[in-house]
Each structure stands twice: as structure tokens, then as C-alpha cells.
Design a protein around this motif. Structure first.
Motif, PDB file in Angstrom:
ATOM      1  N   ARG A 160       0.486  -1.526   0.147  1.00  0.00           N
ATOM      2  CA  ARG A 160      -0.246   0.003  -0.077  1.00  0.00           C
ATOM      3  C   ARG A 160       0.859   1.228  -0.123  1.00  0.00           C
ATOM      4  O   ARG A 160       0.457   2.308  -0.921  1.00  0.00           O
ATOM      5  N   SER A 161       1.625   0.540   0.670  1.00  0.00           N
ATOM      6  CA  SER A 161       2.698   2.488   0.753  1.00  0.00           C
ATOM      7  C   SER A 161       3.137   2.526  -0.582  1.00  0.00           C
ATOM      8  O   SER A 161       3.219   3.617  -0.745  1.00  0.00           O
ATOM      9  N   LEU A 162       3.450   1.896  -1.661  1.00  0.00           N
ATOM     10  CA  LEU A 162       4.258   1.853  -2.617  1.00  0.00           C
ATOM     11  C   LEU A 162       2.923   2.752  -3.733  1.00  0.00           C
ATOM     12  O   LEU A 162       3.605   3.251  -4.612  1.00  0.00           O
ATOM     13  N   GLY A 163       1.455   2.651  -3.056  1.00  0.00           N
ATOM     14  CA  GLY A 163       0.347   3.439  -4.162  1.00  0.00           C
ATOM     15  C   GLY A 163      -0.045   2.616  -5.142  1.00  0.00           C
ATOM     16  O   GLY A 163      -1.177   3.468  -5.746  1.00  0.00           O
ATOM     17  N   VAL A 164      -0.016   0.885  -4.738  1.00  0.00           N
ATOM     18  CA  VAL A 164      -1.087   0.758  -4.768  1.00  0.00           C
ATOM     19  C   VAL A 164      -2.308   0.589  -4.218  1.00  0.00           C
ATOM     20  O   VAL A 164      -2.411   1.144  -3.266  1.00  0.00           O
ATOM     21  N   GLN A 165      -3.835   0.875  -5.280  1.00  0.00           N
ATOM     22  CA  GLN A 165      -5.302   0.593  -5.030  1.00  0.00           C
ATOM     23  C   GLN A 165      -5.164   0.210  -3.611  1.00  0.00           C
ATOM     24  O   GLN A 165      -6.222   0.795  -2.314  1.00  0.00           O
ATOM     25  N   GLN A 166      -5.448  -1.030  -3.986  1.00  0.00           N
ATOM     26  CA  GLN A 166      -6.071  -2.055  -2.622  1.00  0.00           C
ATOM     27  C   GLN A 166      -4.713  -2.747  -2.771  1.00  0.00           C
ATOM     28  O   GLN A 166      -4.335  -4.034  -3.651  1.00  0.00           O
ATOM     29  N   ALA A 167      -4.584  -2.737  -1.786  1.00  0.00           N
ATOM     30  CA  ALA A 167      -3.632  -4.194  -0.936  1.00  0.00           C
ATOM     31  C   ALA A 167      -4.121  -4.955  -0.262  1.00  0.00           C
ATOM     32  O   ALA A 167      -4.307  -4.697   1.131  1.00  0.00           O
ATOM     33  N   THR A 168      -4.867  -6.667   0.076  1.00  0.00           N
ATOM     34  CA  THR A 168      -5.277  -7.123   0.955  1.00  0.00           C
ATOM     35  C   THR A 168      -4.254  -8.296   1.477  1.00  0.00           C
ATOM     36  O   THR A 168      -3.900  -9.072   0.269  1.00  0.00           O
ATOM     37  N   VAL A 169      -5.146  -8.647   2.357  1.00  0.00           N
ATOM     38  CA  VAL A 169      -4.913 -10.367   2.598  1.00  0.00           C
ATOM     39  C   VAL A 169      -6.029 -10.803   3.127  1.00  0.00           C
ATOM     40  O   VAL A 169      -6.708 -10.533   4.151  1.00  0.00           O
ATOM     41  N   PRO A 170      -6.677 -11.830   1.610  1.00  0.00           N
ATOM     42  CA  PRO A 170      -8.075 -12.001   1.564  1.00  0.00           C
ATOM     43  C   PRO A 170      -8.354 -12.564   2.899  1.00  0.00           C
ATOM     44  O   PRO A 170      -7.763 -13.989   3.573  1.00  0.00           O
ATOM     45  N   ARG A 171      -9.604 -13.005   2.974  1.00  0.00           N
ATOM     46  CA  ARG A 171      -9.756 -14.318   4.687  1.00  0.00           C
ATOM     47  C   ARG A 171     -10.542 -15.295   3.354  1.00  0.00           C
ATOM     48  O   ARG A 171     -10.934 -14.975   2.208  1.00  0.00           O
ATOM     49  N   LEU A 172     -10.409 -16.390   4.087  1.00  0.00           N
ATOM     50  CA  LEU A 172     -11.981 -17.941   3.526  1.00  0.00           C
ATOM     51  C   LEU A 172     -12.291 -17.889   2.755  1.00  0.00           C
ATOM     52  O   LEU A 172     -13.143 -17.346   3.381  1.00  0.00           O
ATOM     53  N   GLY A 173     -12.835 -18.084   1.699  1.00  0.00           N
ATOM     54  CA  GLY A 173     -14.261 -17.788   0.924  1.00  0.00           C
ATOM     55  C   GLY A 173     -14.184 -16.218   0.810  1.00  0.00           C
ATOM     56  O   GLY A 173     -15.598 -16.214  -0.683  1.00  0.00           O
ATOM     57  N   GLU A 174     -13.668 -14.875   1.191  1.00  0.00           N
ATOM     58  CA  GLU A 174     -13.689 -13.714  -0.019  1.00  0.00           C
ATOM     59  C   GLU A 174     -14.032 -14.051  -1.496  1.00  0.00           C
ATOM     60  O   GLU A 174     -12.446 -14.467  -1.208  1.00  0.00           O
ATOM     61  N   ALA A 175     -14.543 -13.280  -2.082  1.00  0.00           N
ATOM     62  CA  ALA A 175     -14.418 -12.395  -3.157  1.00  0.00           C
ATOM     63  C   ALA A 175     -14.315 -11.155  -4.037  1.00  0.00           C
ATOM     64  O   ALA A 175     -14.797 -10.251  -2.769  1.00  0.00           O
ATOM     65  N   PHE A 176     -13.451 -11.131  -4.654  1.00  0.00           N
ATOM     66  CA  PHE A 176     -13.412  -9.530  -5.081  1.00  0.00           C
ATOM     67  C   PHE A 176     -13.817  -9.461  -6.614  1.00  0.00           C
ATOM     68  O   PHE A 176     -13.242 -10.453  -7.425  1.00  0.00           O
ATOM     69  N   GLU A 177     -13.979  -8.363  -6.696  1.00  0.00           N
ATOM     70  CA  GLU A 177     -13.963  -8.265  -8.576  1.00  0.00           C
ATOM     71  C   GLU A 177     -12.848  -7.387  -9.304  1.00  0.00           C
ATOM     72  O   GLU A 177     -12.339  -6.168  -8.296  1.00  0.00           O
ATOM     73  N   LEU A 178     -12.568  -7.849 -10.352  1.00  0.00           N
ATOM     74  CA  LEU A 178     -10.907  -6.940 -10.694  1.00  0.00           C
ATOM     75  C   LEU A 178     -12.095  -5.995 -11.382  1.00  0.00           C
ATOM     76  O   LEU A 178     -12.571  -5.882 -12.574  1.00  0.00           O
TER      77      LEU A 178
END
Length: 304
Positions: free
Chosen positions: A286-304
Motif C-alpha cells: 500500500r505504501s508503494l501506491g497500490v490502490q488496494q492491497a488485501t490479505v484475503p480471508r477464506l471464502g472472500e471474493a473480489f471483483e477486478l
């Protein structure tokens, strides 16, 4: 390691193209034996490992110095150095390092056993692919007139069980590299059983030890450990050299993300690490400027 890959997916949907990169176990830059990890371009999303997301490795020169010191101390005590090592990658790195130290006269010529059929087979595969070697390795072979980075006086590759058993009767200093790397299966268990109660010996860890493995218990210096269902007093010395790890450390993981172009990355997902490591690496990305940096939880879904 030899044969590893970074997965790069170009996904076309509704007239849009997204490029997703999965690092797998990310390798390291400027290290001997193999070339640096490949850096794709045009990323939109990254999935990265985080094994060493909150830690740094020793420098290359430091790890060779540490290995030299460990070997010489064991030799001075007349003991054996037992090295649990993964068969693909780690074993070859240690053998190559020993070759360098012996060639430069920093450690004596002594018996070195690579006692694992898979390690022997993997080394043969490495020999078939010199085009994958790093420039440092090619230069070493030129400077030493050697055609084989994994062969030097005193080294023996052990396939047969009977030959492996004979190592137990060996008197005097020796180095034994055997699998598995976390001491859970394989011939390393026999070598530990026969050597862990002798204070002249040393068990050297050159890679991460997962919780609840025999390797982790030895690393934590428990007074007793269980091998083949029987308890053994742990009297052997224990040493750790993390510089031989094939995993990128925190700085190298962040450098890789930086090379991908963090301003273009809409998402980064941090996986494959203990919680503290994953969370720390996500903060760094995140400190590099990436908009979203996440540690996903089991079963969590994301839309790209």
C-alpha cells in the motif's frame, strides 16, 4: 527454483482486458545458480506470496561466511554437520556454496554426502540445464575450470539404502545433506536419530520450518524430540542460516511489486504466509501506491 513459473493471465470480458499475475513462490534477484525472476508488464492485479513479508535475509557474502564458520566449528569438534534440505533448489544451493568454500580453501576437504534419491535426481536435472544458470555461476565455472558446480573432491551422491546406512558408521567430521527439509519424512530422520544426542554435532537449518514439524521443534531447542515414535535428548548444536532461502524477503517482494508498476496496479492480494508476514507485506505494498492491497480471508471474493 528450477522449473518454477509465474502465472500471467490475460482476461477478456465485456470488451475489457485485465492482466492478473500470480507469483507463486517468488525467487530472488542477484543470487547464484538461477536467473532472476521474470517481470511481466501491464499488470492490473497481483497475487503474491508473503513467506518472508516481514523479514530480511542475510547478504550473500554473510551467508557464505556463516556457512564457513559453522563447518569449521563442527570440524574442530570432530563432529558431523546435519543439514535438512529441500531436494529441489536448496540442496543444490548448499552444494554449490560448499564447492566455493572448498575451492577457495576456506573449509577443509571433507566427506560431503547428498543422501536423498530425489536430491540426486534433481541435481542431474540442474546439470542438464546450464542455460538457466545465473551469470555468477557461469563465471565461477570459467574461473575454476570446472564443468560441474555440484561436484568437487569428497562429495558423494547417495541413492541406495545400504550406502545410506553406511554413513552412520563413518568416523570423523562430515557433512550430510538429506531430505525432507522440515524433517518430517525421508532419510534425514535416520541421520537425526543417530546424531542428535551427540554434542559434537550440529543441525543446520537453511530454510523455513513450519509450526508443529520436527524441524521446528529442533529449531526451538526442545530438550527432547520424538523421532520414529521414540524420544531422543537434543544435545547437538543448532544453527540457522536464512540467506539460502529460495523465497524473496520483504525488500525483494516489495522491489518486485515496484517493478510491476504499482501505480497501474488496481489490486494486490497477499497470500501464502503467516498472518504477521502477510499483513506487514500488505502494508508495504500500500505504501508503494497500490490502490488496494488485501490479505484475503477464506471464502472472500473480489471483483477486478
Amino acid at each position: 527454483i528450477l522449473g518454477s513459473a509465474i502465472v500471467c493471465l490475460d482476461i477478456d470480458e465485456d470488451g475489457r482486458t485485465r492482466r492478473l499475475v500470480f507469483t507463486g513462490d517468488l525467487g530472488r534477484e542477484d543470487k547464484p545458480l538461477l536467473r532472476d525472476p521474470y517481470v511481466p508488464d501491464g499488470m492490473n492485479a497481483l497475487i503474491t506470496e508473503s513467506t518472508y513479508g516481514d523479514r530480511l535475509h542475510e547478504e550473500s557474502e554473510t551467508k557464505l561466511d556463516r556457512l564457513r564458520d559453522v563447518v569449521n566449528k563442527v570440524c574442530g569438534r570432530g563432529g558431523k554437520l546435519i543439514v535438512p534440505a529441500f531436494s529441489v533448489g536448496r540442496t543444490q544451493s548448499i552444494v554449490y556454496a560448499l564447492h566455493q568454500l572448498i575451492d577457495s580453501g576456506q573449509i577443509p576437504e571433507l566427506p560431503v554426502f547428498v543422501d536423498s534419491p530425489l536430491s540426486v535426481n534433481s541435481t542431474q536435472v540442474f546439470l542438464l540445464h546450464p542455460e538457466c544458470y545465473d551469470e555468477q555461476t557461469h563465471q565461477f565455472l570459467l574461473d575454476t575450470s570446472s564443468r560441474n558446480p555440484f561436484s568437487f573432491p569428497g562429495i558423494r551422491y547417495v541413492r541406495e539404502v545400504d550406502e545410506s546406512k553406511q554413513i552412520n558408521d563413518l568416523e570423523g567430521p562430515a557433512i550430510i545433506l538429506s531430505a525432507s527439509g522440515m524433517c518430517e519424512t525421508g532419510r534425514i530422520l535416520h541421520h537425526l536419530k543417530n546424531n542428535i544426542e551427540d554434542e559434537r554435532n550440529t543441525v543446520l537449518f537453511v530454510g523455513w520450518q513450519a509450526p508443529d514439524t520436527l524441524g521446528r521443534y529442533i529449531l526451538e531447542k526442545h530438550k527432547e524430540v520424538k523421532i520414529f515414535g521414540e524420544r531422543y535428548a537434543q544435545r547437538a548444536q543448532v544453527e540457522v542460516i536464512n540467506g539460502f532461502s529460495a523465497h524473496a524477503d520483504r525488500t525483494e517482494l516489495l522491489d518486485y511489486a515496484r517493478q510491476l508498476g504499482p501505480k497501474r496496479l488496481a489490486s494486490a492480494f497477499v497470500v501464502h504466509g503467516e498472518e504477521a508476514s502477510s499483513l506487514a507485506l500488505a502494508d508495504g505494498i500500500r505504501s508503494l501506491g497500490v490502490q488496494q492491497a488485501t490479505v484475503p480471508r477464506l471464502g472472500e471474493a473480489f471483483e477486478l
